[in-house]
Design an enzyme around this catalytic site. Sequence first.
Site, mmCIF file in Angstrom:
data_model
loop_
_atom_site.group_PDB
_atom_site.id
_atom_site.type_symbol
_atom_site.label_atom_id
_atom_site.label_comp_id
_atom_site.label_asym_id
_atom_site.label_seq_id
_atom_site.Cartn_x
_atom_site.Cartn_y
_atom_site.Cartn_z
ATOM 1 N N LYS A 47 8.885 -21.641 39.089
ATOM 2 C CA LYS A 47 9.707 -22.079 37.942
ATOM 3 C C LYS A 47 10.942 -21.069 37.837
ATOM 4 O O LYS A 47 10.818 -20.035 38.099
ATOM 5 C CB LYS A 47 8.697 -22.099 36.710
ATOM 6 C CG LYS A 47 9.295 -22.481 35.483
ATOM 7 C CD LYS A 47 10.022 -23.830 35.428
ATOM 8 C CE LYS A 47 10.645 -24.052 34.055
ATOM 9 N NZ LYS A 47 11.207 -25.628 34.190
ATOM 10 N N CYS A 100 20.278 -26.175 34.384
ATOM 11 C CA CYS A 100 19.327 -26.717 33.424
ATOM 12 C C CYS A 100 20.013 -27.364 32.462
ATOM 13 O O CYS A 100 20.587 -26.823 31.561
ATOM 14 C CB CYS A 100 18.565 -25.379 32.748
ATOM 15 S SG CYS A 100 17.470 -26.078 31.515
ATOM 16 N N SER A 131 17.966 -32.346 37.902
ATOM 17 C CA SER A 131 17.838 -33.802 37.436
ATOM 18 C C SER A 131 19.108 -34.096 36.511
ATOM 19 O O SER A 131 19.935 -33.429 36.612
ATOM 20 C CB SER A 131 16.848 -33.609 36.288
ATOM 21 O OG SER A 131 17.233 -32.583 35.218
ATOM 22 N N THR A 188 9.473 -35.033 40.866
ATOM 23 C CA THR A 188 8.698 -36.111 39.921
ATOM 24 C C THR A 188 7.253 -36.604 40.681
ATOM 25 O O THR A 188 6.142 -36.472 40.136
ATOM 26 C CB THR A 188 9.388 -37.405 39.629
ATOM 27 O OG1 THR A 188 10.671 -36.923 38.876
ATOM 28 C CG2 THR A 188 8.816 -38.656 38.976
HETATM 29 O O1 RRO Z 1 12.816 -26.316 32.053
HETATM 30 C C1 RRO Z 1 13.474 -27.387 31.818
HETATM 31 O O2 RRO Z 1 13.803 -28.109 31.077
HETATM 32 C C2 RRO Z 1 14.446 -27.880 33.274
HETATM 33 C C3 RRO Z 1 15.124 -26.909 33.903
HETATM 34 BR BR1 RRO Z 1 14.837 -25.260 33.858
HETATM 35 C C4 RRO Z 1 15.760 -27.356 34.934
HETATM 36 O O3 RRO Z 1 16.530 -26.883 35.822
HETATM 37 N N1 RRO Z 1 15.769 -28.848 35.322
HETATM 38 C C5 RRO Z 1 15.078 -29.586 34.479
HETATM 39 O O4 RRO Z 1 15.197 -30.928 34.904
HETATM 40 N N2 RRO Z 1 14.344 -29.214 33.562
#
Ligand code: RRO
Length: 309
Positions: free
Chosen positions: A45, A128, A192, A270
Amino acid sequence: MMNLSTTIAGVTFPSCFMNAAGALCVTQDELESLGRSGAGAIVTKSMTIEARQGNPEPRYYGFLGGSINSMGLPNLGYKAYAELIPHLKRFGKPVIASVAGLVEDDFPTIAEFINAAGPDLIEVNLSCPNIPGKPQIGYDPEASERLLKRVRPKVTVPMGVKLPPYFDPAHHQVMGAVLGRCGVDFLSLINSVGNGLVVDPERETVVIKPKGGFGGLGGRIIKPVALANVRAFYKFFEGKMPIIGTGGIVEGIDAFEHVLCGASAVQIGTVLVEEGLDVFGRLEAELSAVLMRKGYQSIQECRGRLNEL
Ligand code: RRO
């Protein structure tokens, strides 16, 4: 089963399939399970300085065409991941540390410390979409260049960048030039598709709580956007920049499409969350069957070989 091993920036992966950062990779248990699974690498993560609980729930929602999330960077904090890395390396596959931050200064601090823990590669997350009030760094080329030029000297292992999707060739050109000047060793494309909105018309509501329901889209519906970004950067770097393709891989044939566009490996987000760790065995079998049917012996043989009309 065909040999699906691959190489990224000189590092060998036993399989071209791995988890996408964020998917089943926050806790020690999850990371060890990835180690025992069919995944070709363990990707952490994205980590921040402090441990974080993340945004309020519900913050992930799966639907027919994909998913929407606004997790808000829940993670153990970089020191905990640094401690885990030597242990995770014993699973005999590459470990990729995903580095994030809430402010620019966090990135070199985390990169230097996590680099010393000895991951095989580092992926710098410039994309993000879910921290309220913080635009994605990857949409600001000058901020991206400044940040990467500070991180680069702290990192002795291959340094990659996780980028958001771009929707105009001018943006691919500008970011390609930035990455070329910053000594980037590989790309992970794409994060995303930020700030989408999924609606439940029966309840007349949004489906996730943070940011009024806005969140990052993943899964089946984003595949064409992912393929376009893999292809655009593959061409910009004339096939010389290793690319990990991410976005919309549901079946083996989707991974084959990423490889045709120029990916050397692929990440699963996903569908890993929806299906669990058995997804890796399924995708490996499916991609093997596709390659076999087409008479290919390896993914290297078809990487980037997409025909134009
Ligand atoms: O943790 C998130 O909300 C998140 C991150 Br850091 C990211 O890089 N991409 C995403 O879809 N969610």
